[in-house]
Structure formats: structure tokens, C-alpha cells
Design an enzyme around this catalytic site. Structure first.
Site, PDB file in Angstrom:
ATOM      1  N   LYS A   1      -8.324  14.559  -2.992  1.00 42.80           N
ATOM      2  CA  LYS A   1      -8.696  13.789  -1.815  1.00 42.80           C
ATOM      3  C   LYS A   1      -8.548  14.869  -0.395  1.00 42.80           C
ATOM      4  CE  LYS A   1      -5.899  11.100   0.667  1.00 42.80           C
ATOM      5  NZ  LYS A   1      -5.066  10.143   1.129  1.00 42.80           N
TER       6      LYS A   1
ATOM      7  N   ASP B   1       0.740  -1.173  -0.061  1.00 44.14           N
ATOM      8  CA  ASP B   1      -0.090  -0.039   0.037  1.00 44.14           C
ATOM      9  C   ASP B   1       1.026   1.253   0.038  1.00 44.14           C
ATOM     10  OD1 ASP B   1      -2.470   1.182  -0.145  1.00 44.14           O
ATOM     11  OD2 ASP B   1      -2.916   1.085   2.049  1.00 44.14           O
TER      12      ASP B   1
ATOM     13  N   LYS C   1      -8.149  -1.596   3.508  1.00 42.95           N
ATOM     14  CA  LYS C   1      -7.495  -0.288   3.727  1.00 42.95           C
ATOM     15  C   LYS C   1      -7.225   0.223   5.289  1.00 42.95           C
ATOM     16  CE  LYS C   1      -6.470   2.399   0.322  1.00 42.95           C
ATOM     17  NZ  LYS C   1      -5.161   2.709  -0.153  1.00 42.95           N
TER      18      LYS C   1
HETATM   19  P1  NAI Z   1      -8.394   3.478 -10.047  1.00 40.60           P
HETATM   20  O1  NAI Z   1      -9.564   2.585  -9.536  1.00 40.60           O
HETATM   21  O2  NAI Z   1      -8.258   4.737 -10.758  1.00 40.60           O
HETATM   22  O3  NAI Z   1      -7.364   2.299 -10.900  1.00 40.60           O
HETATM   23  C1  NAI Z   1      -7.278   0.965 -10.634  1.00 40.60           C
HETATM   24  C2  NAI Z   1      -7.193   0.429 -11.825  1.00 40.60           C
HETATM   25  O4  NAI Z   1      -7.255  -1.111 -11.659  1.00 40.60           O
HETATM   26  C3  NAI Z   1      -8.683   0.779 -12.622  1.00 40.60           C
HETATM   27  O5  NAI Z   1      -8.470   1.072 -14.067  1.00 40.60           O
HETATM   28  C4  NAI Z   1      -9.091  -0.752 -12.887  1.00 40.60           C
HETATM   29  O6  NAI Z   1      -9.929  -0.993 -14.040  1.00 40.60           O
HETATM   30  C5  NAI Z   1      -7.972  -1.660 -12.757  1.00 40.60           C
HETATM   31  N1  NAI Z   1      -8.112  -2.893 -12.086  1.00 40.60           N
HETATM   32  C6  NAI Z   1      -8.978  -3.650 -11.283  1.00 40.60           C
HETATM   33  N2  NAI Z   1      -8.581  -4.690 -11.042  1.00 40.60           N
HETATM   34  C7  NAI Z   1      -7.763  -5.239 -11.952  1.00 40.60           C
HETATM   35  C8  NAI Z   1      -7.074  -6.198 -12.272  1.00 40.60           C
HETATM   36  N3  NAI Z   1      -7.232  -7.786 -11.675  1.00 40.60           N
HETATM   37  N4  NAI Z   1      -6.009  -6.259 -13.412  1.00 40.60           N
HETATM   38  C9  NAI Z   1      -5.825  -5.059 -13.903  1.00 40.60           C
HETATM   39  N5  NAI Z   1      -6.624  -4.167 -13.727  1.00 40.60           N
HETATM   40  C10 NAI Z   1      -7.526  -4.169 -12.503  1.00 40.60           C
HETATM   41  O7  NAI Z   1      -7.375   3.499  -8.705  1.00 40.60           O
HETATM   42  P2  NAI Z   1      -6.028   4.605  -8.431  1.00 40.60           P
HETATM   43  O8  NAI Z   1      -6.524   5.786  -7.716  1.00 40.60           O
HETATM   44  O9  NAI Z   1      -5.214   4.447  -9.393  1.00 40.60           O
HETATM   45  O10 NAI Z   1      -5.412   3.706  -7.040  1.00 40.60           O
HETATM   46  C11 NAI Z   1      -4.748   2.138  -7.296  1.00 40.60           C
HETATM   47  C12 NAI Z   1      -4.486   1.373  -6.092  1.00 40.60           C
HETATM   48  O11 NAI Z   1      -3.386   2.185  -5.513  1.00 40.60           O
HETATM   49  C13 NAI Z   1      -5.738   1.536  -5.247  1.00 40.60           C
HETATM   50  O12 NAI Z   1      -5.757   0.212  -4.654  1.00 40.60           O
HETATM   51  C14 NAI Z   1      -5.451   2.382  -4.232  1.00 40.60           C
HETATM   52  O13 NAI Z   1      -6.103   2.066  -2.834  1.00 40.60           O
HETATM   53  C15 NAI Z   1      -4.096   2.374  -3.857  1.00 40.60           C
HETATM   54  N6  NAI Z   1      -3.406   3.545  -3.455  1.00 40.60           N
HETATM   55  C16 NAI Z   1      -3.622   4.705  -4.075  1.00 40.60           C
HETATM   56  C17 NAI Z   1      -2.911   5.778  -3.498  1.00 40.60           C
HETATM   57  C18 NAI Z   1      -3.199   7.463  -4.108  1.00 40.60           C
HETATM   58  O14 NAI Z   1      -2.664   8.241  -3.418  1.00 40.60           O
HETATM   59  N7  NAI Z   1      -3.466   7.441  -5.345  1.00 40.60           N
HETATM   60  C19 NAI Z   1      -2.236   5.750  -2.167  1.00 40.60           C
HETATM   61  C20 NAI Z   1      -2.152   4.410  -1.841  1.00 40.60           C
HETATM   62  C21 NAI Z   1      -2.797   3.490  -2.272  1.00 40.60           C
HETATM   63  C1  DG6 Z   2      -8.587   7.006   0.589  1.00 45.79           C
HETATM   64  O1  DG6 Z   2      -8.021   6.939   1.730  1.00 45.79           O
HETATM   65  C2  DG6 Z   2      -7.967   6.448  -0.648  1.00 45.79           C
HETATM   66  C3  DG6 Z   2      -6.780   5.964  -0.308  1.00 45.79           C
HETATM   67  O2  DG6 Z   2      -6.533   4.999  -1.460  1.00 45.79           O
HETATM   68  C4  DG6 Z   2      -5.750   6.743   0.002  1.00 45.79           C
HETATM   69  O3  DG6 Z   2      -5.772   7.772  -0.637  1.00 45.79           O
HETATM   70  C5  DG6 Z   2      -4.409   6.064   0.190  1.00 45.79           C
HETATM   71  O4  DG6 Z   2      -4.537   4.929   0.806  1.00 45.79           O
HETATM   72  C6  DG6 Z   2      -3.369   7.107   0.510  1.00 45.79           C
HETATM   73  O5  DG6 Z   2      -3.383   7.112   2.106  1.00 45.79           O
HETATM   74  P1  DG6 Z   2      -2.378   8.000   2.928  1.00 45.79           P
HETATM   75  O6  DG6 Z   2      -2.805   7.752   4.104  1.00 45.79           O
HETATM   76  O7  DG6 Z   2      -1.058   7.384   2.739  1.00 45.79           O
HETATM   77  O8  DG6 Z   2      -2.586   9.450   2.437  1.00 45.79           O
END
Ligand code: NAI
Ligand code: DG6
Length: 532
Positions: A416, A312, A361
């Protein structure tokens, strides 16, 4: 114009007999100094100094590196590709504040420095870019590809994400419209039901062994089609629910491989990707909170001596929390409660609005203060002290109340909001309340972490070591805990403690890079400034 810069790593030259620059690598001797501490029956601590000397060998040739993202079409995935392309082609864009240049701000590797020592003439500290410590791949030089269960091509996926300014998107469209995510694996039970309408780019059938073989083949093909020297695979797809740990199913590597053959329902897509990467000998990083690395998966990485890292991305709120909680506890102030709220409107927030995915999460966001609390038994009573005091046997020591709430608010999109209250005990029963309100695009925080994770993971595959006197160099241990700075719930070697303190995590990384050059990392003692 194309701004590429091949890794040089030649900026620093350590002048010492114990650091040798050879044609193909850097060989350095490093002595790890520590202390063994034993608490006697009388309550006194007996401390013995320890030291062990190692030799590190870091191969210098970085070569051509591929970065394969699972979830390429998501907000993070599209922002990673867009950032890479904008930097590589030096695309600038107009905003209401003027002309904006591309950059890698937020990347520890590309935008932070390390204190190397002092200039003997001026007595001033000398800092160098962290990226110049050892030869590392430049993010402009990655070849980026990957998978998504959504077939939307990358230009449209970038528009769907609504992260970057239109004037930049407009210029990136011609670079991204030809890029199509590879079909992926979709087991609907693992992500929220509200994602079903995205899933239109799937590898056929339900046979998990066929899926594993397909992903392995994708990695091999990406490598050969692009003439790559190495590949890093990184999960930035949706947060999955936790997989149940079931003896006989995913507890050992053999059982896990058999469960994949049998298409067992508890094998998640992310574990299939991890296993595929391990079997292909490429590092796999998990940027989401689920327990991709079931025990059998960790054992498989150990057996194959390949690299894994997780879990994560630690992008904003948790990073601040690990700093603030440590500040309070180390200042002798006692946090009584930490209450964290998030709301966000992107697809990640939508997926997390489902209880089982939110739970993954919640777990990763909640563990971050545990080690700091456990380290201060003056403020927080241990389980043994509580048991002695109350007469009731308890296994848990005192701990601040800690809650995590996440809500999906579509209107705010990727921007966010994170709100935190720290409620602490002060001198003589006083109380202190601190509130933090943070607002920013989530994907602009996560994207530089993805570059850092991939750059460092690739570097760590080129480092080998041996205890002094032994003949054979070995690769590092499979779980790359040196990546902890970028991860909320760091995966560490089984049986060792998790370090959540951001400062300690950063020191570990700096210390390791220095060790590979044969340098000590004791810079903050500044003894010359304390003595005559
Ligand atoms: P998002 O939902 O925009 O992108 C995820 C993508 O994964 C989507 O396009 C979806 O279609 C695809 N997907 C789902 N299952 C799949 C699979 N089995 N194989 C291939 N593709 C698949 O999400 P975002 O914002 O890009 O975040 C991605 C991940 O990163 C999430 O799990 C989120 O919780 C994690 N994360 C994000 C943070 C951030 O600051 N943006 C921080 C910490 C974690
Ligand atoms: C809402 O909490 C969406 C999550 O995917 C967070 O944005 C992500 O885990 C980032 O969390 P943090 O605590 O590192 O800012």
C-alpha cells in the site's frame, strides 16, 4: 524444531503488602487518582482531587487458546497463519539480503517494552517486555482456524495473497495445505459486488437464525475438537457497508435477536458472527470499519457480560496521523487541512473500490483527529464561540479540513502507498506543509495487530475487579476500550469519550497492566531528576 513457549508471567515480582501472588492468580490493590473539575460562572475552574481504591484479581492460568478468524483465507488471515507457523516451527528463509528469521516485529505485546522503574544502584531505567507484565498467551501457542466464503485451501490462499517471500511460502505449503476455511455466511448486499466470484464456500440457505446457530456450533466444535480452554473470534473479512440502524430492528438486544429469527435484511454477516460469539461467551473483535456493533449487539454483550472490541485495525497511516496531529495541536500549531490518499492493489482495495464499502472506511479513517482538535479551544473555536462571533447558530466547532481518498491499483498488490499532506498555521500567519509518503505491505502491518488484539482480549477475560470494601469481583465492562491502540475507530463504553491519541492509548494499556500488579503509572514525572 518447534519453538513453543508457555506463558510464565513470573518475571516480575512486586514486593508489596498490597500485591499478593496466590496459587491461581495475582491479587493487587490499586488506587485510581484523578480530579473532578467544575467551571464556575466566573470562568474559574474548581478542582477537587479524587481517589478510589480497587482490587484486581488476574487469573494466572492461560490454558490453550483458540483464535478463529472470519476471513481466514484473505491477505491478513493467511499472513497470520503463516507467521504463526513460521515462528512455531522456526522456519527461516532466504532473501536477497540473506537468511531471514521469523519474528513478531510490529506486535506491541511481543516486540515492545514497558518502563517498570529505576535500578536503585545505577539510577538507570529498567524496561521489561510488555508480554512479561502478566501471564499472556504466546502467539506460537494459539490454535488457529476460522471461516471464509472462499473455499481455497490455506496454502493456495497464501499464494493468492502474494504477501510473503517465495522461499518462505515454499516451506509453509506442507503446513498449510491441509487447512480448509470453514464455510461462511454471504449476504451479497453487504460487500462489494466484485467479491461475488470468491463466494464458493457458503453455509446453505437464507435463514439467518440457522446461520447464527451454525456459527455457534462451529465455535463450540472448534473448542472441543482442539481441547481449548478459551477462544477469541476476530473479524478480518471484507469491509461491509454500514447497516442501517432501525428502531425495532437492531436498536435493542431483543429486537436484534428477533430480527435474526425473522432473517431481517439489515442484519449483516459480521453482526451474526458477533452475536454468535457473545452467545457462546467468547470475545469478538471487529477489525474492519463497518458498524457491526449496532446498539442491540452492544446491549447483548452487556447482558451476557461478554467482551467485544472494535473497530478497524489501525495499522499505518491512521497511526501516524494520530501521533502527528497530536504533536502539532499539542505544540500549539494549528492544522488547517489533512489530506490523505491511499492506493493499493490487493483484494481489500478491490472491495473498497465500491462506494458503500469505501464509505465505511472513510468514516473510520476520518474521526481520528477529532478529540485532539476538541481538546484545544485556543486553536479551534468551539461551536458556542463560532455562534457568538457569526450570529449564526452552529453545532460544530472549528475543525481542520480532512479528506480521505482510496484507490485500487492492482499492480502494487499488497504494498500500500499512503500519502498525507498536513497544512498548518504557524506563528504570525505563517504556513507549514508536511508531506509523508509511506509504502509497505499492508498485511505485514495488520498481522501483528491481530495477534495483539487476540492476546490482550484473552488476558482481559481473566481480569476481575472490585471496589475496595465490596464482596464480589466483577468482570471488566464488555466493551474492551483498552484495545484502542490497535483500532482506528475505538469502540468505547456508551456515553464516554473516545481517545484517539496513540500515546494516551498506550499509556492506558501500560497503566492498566501495572494496576493489575498494584503499581502506579507515573513514570515520566522523574521527580528524582528534578530535585536536589
Ligand atoms: P482480503 O480481502 O484479502 O480478505 C478478506 C477475506 O474475507 C477474503 O478472503 C474474503 O473471501 C473473506 N470474506 C468476505 N466476507 C466474508 C464472510 N462473510 N465470512 C467469511 N469470510 C469472508 O482483505 P485483508 O487485506 O485481509 O483485510 C481484511 C479486512 O481488514 C478488511 O476489511 C480491511 O479493510 C481490514 N483492514 C486491513 C488492514 C491492513 O492493514 N491490512 C488495516 C485495517 C483494516
Ligand atoms: C486502504 O486504505 C486499505 C485499508 O484497509 C487500509 O489499509 C487500512 O484501513 C489501514 O489504514 P491505516 O490508516 O491504519 O493505515
Amino acid at each position: 524444531a518447534t519453538a513453543r513457549r508457555s506463558p510464565e508471567g513470573g518475571l516480575i515480582k512486586v514486593e508489596s503488602d498490597s500485591t499478593k501472588y496466590e496459587e491461581e492468580g495475582i491479587r493487587a490493590k490499586f488506587t485510581d487518582r484523578g480530579a473532578d473539575v467544575v467551571k464556575g460562572a466566573d470562568g474559574k475552574f474548581s478542582v477537587k482531587k479524587t481517589e478510589k481504591t480497587y482490587e484486581f484479581y488476574t487469573r494466572s492460568k492461560v490454558g490453550k487458546v483458540g483464535l478463529m478468524l472470519v476471513g481466514l483465507g484473505g491477505n491478513n488471515g493467511t499472513t497470520v497463519l503463516a507467521t504463526h507457523l513460521a515462528n512455531r516451527h522456526q522456519i527461516s528463509w532466504r532473501t536477497k539480503d540473506g537468511l531471514q528469521q521469523p519474528n513478531y516485529i510490529g506486535s506491541v505485546v511481543r516486540a515492545s517494552t514497558v518502563r517498570l522503574g529505576i535500578d536503585p544502584e545505577t539510577g538507570k531505567d529498567v524496561f521489561v517486555p510488555l508480554s512479561d507484565m502478566l501471564p499472556m498467551v504466546h502467539p506460537n501457542d494459539f490454535v488457529i482456524g476460522g471461516w471464509d466464503i472462499s473455499a481455497v485451501p490455506m496454502d493456495k490462499a497464501m499464494l493468492r495473497a502474494k504477501v510473503l517471500e517465495w522461499d518462505l511460502q515454499r516451506q509453509l505449503i506442507p503446513h498449510m495445505e491441509g487447512v480448509q476455511p470453514l464455510p461462511s455466511i454471504y449476504y451479497p448486499d453487504f460487500i462489494a459486488a466484485n467479491q461475488a466470484d470468491r463466494a464458493d464456500n457458503l453455509i446453505d440457505g437464507d435463514d439467518k437464525q440457522v446461520h447464527l446457530d451454525h456459527i455457534r456450533n462451529d465455535i463450540r466444535k472448534f473448542k472441543s475438537d482442539n481441547e481449548l480452554d478459551s477462544v477469541v473470534v476476530l473479524w478480518t473479512a471484507n469491509t461491509e457497508r454500514y447497516a442501517e440502524i432501525i428502531p425495532g430492528v437492531n436498536d435493542t438486544s431483543d429486537n436484534l435477536l428477533k430480527s435474526i429469527k425473522d432473517s431481517h435484511e439489515e442484519v449483516s454477516p459480521s453482526t451474526i458472527f458477533a452475536v454468535a460469539s457473545i452467545l457462546e461467551g467468547v470475545p469478538f473483535i471487529n477489525g474492519s470499519p463497518q458498524n457491526t456493533f449496532v446498539p442491540g449487539c452492544i446491549e447483548l454483550a452487556e447482558k451476557n457480560q461478554t467482551f467485544i472490541g472494535g473497530d478497524d485495525f489501525k495499522s499505518g497511516q491512521t497511526k501516524v496521523k494520530s501521533v502527528l496531529a497530536e504533536f502539532l495541536v499539542n505544540a500549539g500549531i494549528k492544522p488547517l487541512s489533512i489530506s490523505s490518499y491511499n492506493h493499493l492493489g490487493n483484494n481489500d482495495g478491490k472491495n473498497l473500490s465500491s462506494q458503500r464499502q469505501f464509505r465505511s472506511k472513510e468514516i473510520s479513517k476520518s474521526s481520528v483527529v477529532d478529540d485532539m482538535v476538541a481538546a484545544n479551544h485556543l486553536l479551534y473555536k468551539t461551536a458556542a464561540e463560532l455562534t457568538a462571533e457569526t450570529g449564526e447558530v452552529t453545532k460544530k466547532g472549528e475543525h481542520p479540513d480532512h479528506i480521505v481518498v482510496i484507490k485500487h491499483v492492482p499492480a502494487v498488490g499488497d504494498s500500500k502507498r499512503a500519502i498525507d499532506e498536513y497544512y498548518s498555521e504557524l506563528l504570525m500567519g505563517g504556513r507549514n506543509v508536511m508531506n509523508i509518503f509511506n509504502e509497505c505491505e499492508d498485511s505485514l502491518l495488520a498481522t501483528p495487530l491481530i495477534f495483539d488484539l487476540a492476546i490482550l482480549a484473552e488476558l482481559l477475560t481473566r481480569v476481575t475487579y472490585k471496589p475496595e470494601g465490596e464482596a464480589e469481583y466483577k468482570p471488566l465492562y464488555s466493551v474492551l476500550s483498552l484495545l484502542s491502540y490497535m483500532l482506528k475507530a475505538p469502540l468505547v463504553k456508551p456515553g464516554t469519550d473516545v481517545v484517539n491519541s496513540l500515546n494516551r492509548q498506550r499509556n492506558a494499556l501500560e497503566g492498566f497492566l501495572k494496576a493489575c500488579l498494584g503499581l502506579e503509572n507515573n513514570g515520566d514525572l522523574l521527580l528524582n531528576t528534578r530535585i536536589w
